[in-house]
Design a protein around this motif. Structure first.
Motif, PDB file in Angstrom:
ATOM      1  N   TRP A 252      -6.491  -3.795  -4.111  1.00  0.00           N
ATOM      2  CA  TRP A 252      -6.473  -3.459  -2.697  1.00  0.00           C
ATOM      3  C   TRP A 252      -7.697  -3.974  -1.942  1.00  0.00           C
ATOM      4  CZ3 TRP A 252      -3.003  -3.017   0.564  1.00  0.00           C
ATOM      5  CH2 TRP A 252      -3.171  -2.374   1.760  1.00  0.00           C
ATOM      6  N   ILE A 253      -8.864  -4.037  -2.565  1.00  0.00           N
ATOM      7  CA  ILE A 253     -10.060  -4.521  -1.857  1.00  0.00           C
ATOM      8  C   ILE A 253      -9.904  -5.980  -1.441  1.00  0.00           C
ATOM      9  CG2 ILE A 253     -12.531  -5.000  -2.109  1.00  0.00           C
ATOM     10  CD1 ILE A 253     -12.744  -2.370  -3.613  1.00  0.00           C
ATOM     11  N   PRO A 254      -9.474  -6.902  -2.312  1.00  0.00           N
ATOM     12  CA  PRO A 254      -9.242  -8.274  -1.825  1.00  0.00           C
ATOM     13  C   PRO A 254      -8.137  -8.361  -0.786  1.00  0.00           C
ATOM     14  CG  PRO A 254      -9.327  -8.238  -4.219  1.00  0.00           C
ATOM     15  CD  PRO A 254      -9.325  -6.828  -3.760  1.00  0.00           C
ATOM     16  N   VAL A 255      -7.114  -7.521  -0.934  1.00  0.00           N
ATOM     17  CA  VAL A 255      -6.021  -7.537   0.034  1.00  0.00           C
ATOM     18  C   VAL A 255      -6.507  -7.073   1.401  1.00  0.00           C
ATOM     19  CG1 VAL A 255      -3.808  -6.465   0.602  1.00  0.00           C
ATOM     20  CG2 VAL A 255      -4.199  -7.334  -1.685  1.00  0.00           C
TER      21      VAL A 255
ATOM     22  N   GLU B  65       0.831  -1.214   0.000  1.00  0.00           N
ATOM     23  CA  GLU B  65       0.000   0.000   0.000  1.00  0.00           C
ATOM     24  C   GLU B  65       0.859   1.255   0.000  1.00  0.00           C
ATOM     25  OE1 GLU B  65      -2.137   3.378   1.417  1.00  0.00           O
ATOM     26  OE2 GLU B  65      -0.741   2.305   2.704  1.00  0.00           O
ATOM     27  N   THR B  66       1.923   1.252   0.788  1.00  0.00           N
ATOM     28  CA  THR B  66       2.778   2.447   0.824  1.00  0.00           C
ATOM     29  C   THR B  66       3.529   2.634  -0.488  1.00  0.00           C
ATOM     30  OG1 THR B  66       4.526   1.173   1.899  1.00  0.00           O
ATOM     31  CG2 THR B  66       3.071   2.438   3.307  1.00  0.00           C
ATOM     32  N   ILE B  67       3.947   1.554  -1.113  1.00  0.00           N
ATOM     33  CA  ILE B  67       4.659   1.669  -2.393  1.00  0.00           C
ATOM     34  C   ILE B  67       3.727   2.172  -3.485  1.00  0.00           C
ATOM     35  CG2 ILE B  67       5.737   0.317  -4.231  1.00  0.00           C
ATOM     36  CD1 ILE B  67       7.055  -1.354  -2.008  1.00  0.00           C
ATOM     37  N   VAL B  68       2.505   1.646  -3.541  1.00  0.00           N
ATOM     38  CA  VAL B  68       1.558   2.090  -4.568  1.00  0.00           C
ATOM     39  C   VAL B  68       1.177   3.550  -4.348  1.00  0.00           C
ATOM     40  CG1 VAL B  68      -0.794   1.767  -5.429  1.00  0.00           C
ATOM     41  CG2 VAL B  68       0.682  -0.191  -5.113  1.00  0.00           C
ATOM     42  N   SER B  69       1.046   3.960  -3.086  1.00  0.00           N
ATOM     43  CA  SER B  69       0.684   5.360  -2.839  1.00  0.00           C
ATOM     44  C   SER B  69       1.821   6.312  -3.193  1.00  0.00           C
ATOM     45  CB  SER B  69       0.275   5.550  -1.381  1.00  0.00           C
ATOM     46  OG  SER B  69       1.385   5.366  -0.529  1.00  0.00           O
ATOM     47  N   MET B  70       3.052   5.842  -3.228  1.00  0.00           N
ATOM     48  CA  MET B  70       4.190   6.696  -3.564  1.00  0.00           C
ATOM     49  C   MET B  70       4.510   6.704  -5.061  1.00  0.00           C
ATOM     50  SD  MET B  70       6.600   5.787  -0.283  1.00  0.00           S
ATOM     51  CE  MET B  70       8.086   6.088  -1.171  1.00  0.00           C
TER      52      MET B  70
END
Length: 133
Positions: free
Chosen positions: A52-55, A31-36
């Motif tokens: 992200w929803i299944p995760v 999540e942090t990598i995708v947001s960056m």
């Protein structure tokens, strides 16, 4: 002659708890990598909706399993430490992200540090337990 009688057996609950904590930490890093990533908002929303929803649903299940196994296997001290780190990460998420208190750099730092603690404790303890078994 039985070679396995003196070796300690690692309970499946302990193995599952370590794997749950590793999964939670890897998902937080994802999540942090995708947001960056330098993506436009449409691409980022597509990635979050697709992956992200299944995760998130799997993180909820893994969190419940990890907390339950940590309480059941309370003699395994890294599980208790990882449970405390997970609770602190949840409090930080609720206080900083949901309420908007703090900058995004601080939030990412807390998530990366908490995830690193979870992964390091999980891997080192799990690998040392496997070698001793």
């Amino acid at each position: 002659m039985n070679f396995y009688q003196d070796k300690p057996i690692i309970p499946q609950r302990v193995k599952r708890a370590y794997m749950c904590y590793i999964w939670i930490a890897c998902a937080v890093w994802f999540e942090t990598i995708v947001s960056m990533l330098p993506l436009d908002s449409d691409a980022r929303q597509f990635i979050f909706m697709l992956l992200w929803i299944p995760v998130v649903l799997s993180i909820l299940g893994a969190t419940l399993m990890a907390l339950t196994y940590s309480v059941k296997e309370w003699r395994e001290w890294p599980l208790l430490v990882m449970m405390a780190v997970l609770v602190v990460m949840a409090v930080i998420f609720l206080a900083l992200d949901v309420r908007g208190m703090g900058s995004s750099d601080i939030n990412i730092g807390w998530y990366v540090a908490g995830s690193a603690i979870l992964i390091l404790l999980s891997l080192t303890r799990y690998i040392t337990r496997l070698r001793s078994a």
